[in-house]
Design a protein around this motif. Structure first.
Motif, mmCIF file in Angstrom:
data_model
loop_
_atom_site.group_PDB
_atom_site.id
_atom_site.type_symbol
_atom_site.label_atom_id
_atom_site.label_comp_id
_atom_site.label_asym_id
_atom_site.label_seq_id
_atom_site.Cartn_x
_atom_site.Cartn_y
_atom_site.Cartn_z
ATOM 1 N N UNK A 173 30.305 22.974 50.468
ATOM 2 C CA UNK A 173 28.953 24.206 50.815
ATOM 3 C C UNK A 173 27.252 23.429 50.986
ATOM 4 N N UNK A 174 27.151 21.794 50.519
ATOM 5 C CA UNK A 174 26.449 21.138 50.892
ATOM 6 C C UNK A 174 27.173 20.197 51.888
ATOM 7 N N UNK A 175 27.890 20.081 51.826
ATOM 8 C CA UNK A 175 28.009 19.090 53.340
ATOM 9 C C UNK A 175 27.935 20.023 55.032
ATOM 10 N N UNK A 176 28.100 21.506 54.274
ATOM 11 C CA UNK A 176 28.188 22.298 55.621
ATOM 12 C C UNK A 176 26.325 22.376 56.008
ATOM 13 N N UNK A 177 25.770 22.529 54.394
ATOM 14 C CA UNK A 177 24.238 22.485 54.618
ATOM 15 C C UNK A 177 23.494 20.976 55.492
ATOM 16 N N UNK A 178 24.200 19.922 55.429
ATOM 17 C CA UNK A 178 23.701 18.730 56.094
ATOM 18 C C UNK A 178 24.033 18.735 57.623
#
Length: 244
Positions: A173-178
């Motif tokens: 989800x951190x990749x998605x947030x980026x």
């Protein structure tokens, strides 16, 4: 309303995402890093590369990105016996924590950040600590952050917010947030622009490896930091793949 932020910025995936988070919300953002005697200096060099790339690729954010600060905390490396400050193998310690844990590190970082924020007229500290995909460090927990926010606000006699945008999300989800933040910024390349920047320039590897890049970026591929980053990338890419 908190509109002036200080981002604890190491130059890794998490802190780069947190910097983008702050730039998307605040009118003025400054960055802070610490030289605490870590076993390699690659992250201190790469953070400058990330800042240059952000300014060049995200014009809307560049105008909000203010001064960068580096504080010498070599004394922390002198008092800690950690795999991040000593040339020793990474392993689990007797206390049930990995020996990459630097006792008191985040507490000290936040205390110095609070003092700098006070001097610079900043009302929010943004940090990439997380209780989801993490190594069990007690100074990354939400309760610790809330306690530090209260202590700093009382000690400075000024309401200071500690913002932890990654606290309850995993690396996928951190990749998605980026990706989402890059898309919102309206930069060339759309949502992939910030992801590419993180892959190309950020550094998270505990061993300081900066050789041939993996799909998810640079690193040894074996240390706990690389393992978390790679696994999150794989889950994110799998979730983003169109169904048959």
């Amino acid at each position: 309303m908190h509109t002036r932020a200080l981002v604890l910025f190491s130059g890794g995936q998490d802190s780069t995402t947190c910097l983008a988070h702050a730039l998307s919300r605040c009118e003025h953002v400054e960055t802070l890093a610490f030289d605490y005697g870590q076993r390699h200096r690659i992250e201190l060099d790469q953070r400058l590369a990330v800042l240059r790339a952000l300014r060049a690729r995200f014009p809307a954010w560049s105008a909000r990105l203010g001064e960068d600060h580096l504080i010498d905390l070599a004394v922390l490396g002198q008092v800690s016996d950690s795999a991040l400050t000593r040339d020793t193998a990474i392993e689990m310690a007797r206390a049930g924590l990995p020996n990459t844990f630097v006792p008191g590190r985040n507490l000290i970082f936040l205390a110095f950040a609070g003092a700098l924020a006070y001097r610079r007229g900043l009302d929010m500290i943004v940090t990439g600590v997380c209780e989801t995909d993490f190594s069990g460090y007690p100074d990354c927990r939400d309760d610790t952050m809330k306690a530090m926010q209260l202590a700093l606000s009382l000690g400075m006699d000024r309401r200071l917010l500690i913002d932890t945008p990654l606290m309850w999300i995993d690396k996928a989800r951190t990749w998605q947030l980026a990706h989402d933040l890059g898309q919102q910024a309206g930069a060339a390349g759309g949502g992939d622009a910030l992801v590419r920047l993180i892959v190309e320039h950020s550094h998270t590897c505990y061993l300081g490896e900066r050789g041939t890049p993996h799909d998810w970026g640079h690193g040894c591929g074996a240390c706990p930091a690389c393992a978390l980053r790679a696994a999150g990338w794989a889950r994110w890419r799998e979730a983003a793949r169109p169904s048959a």
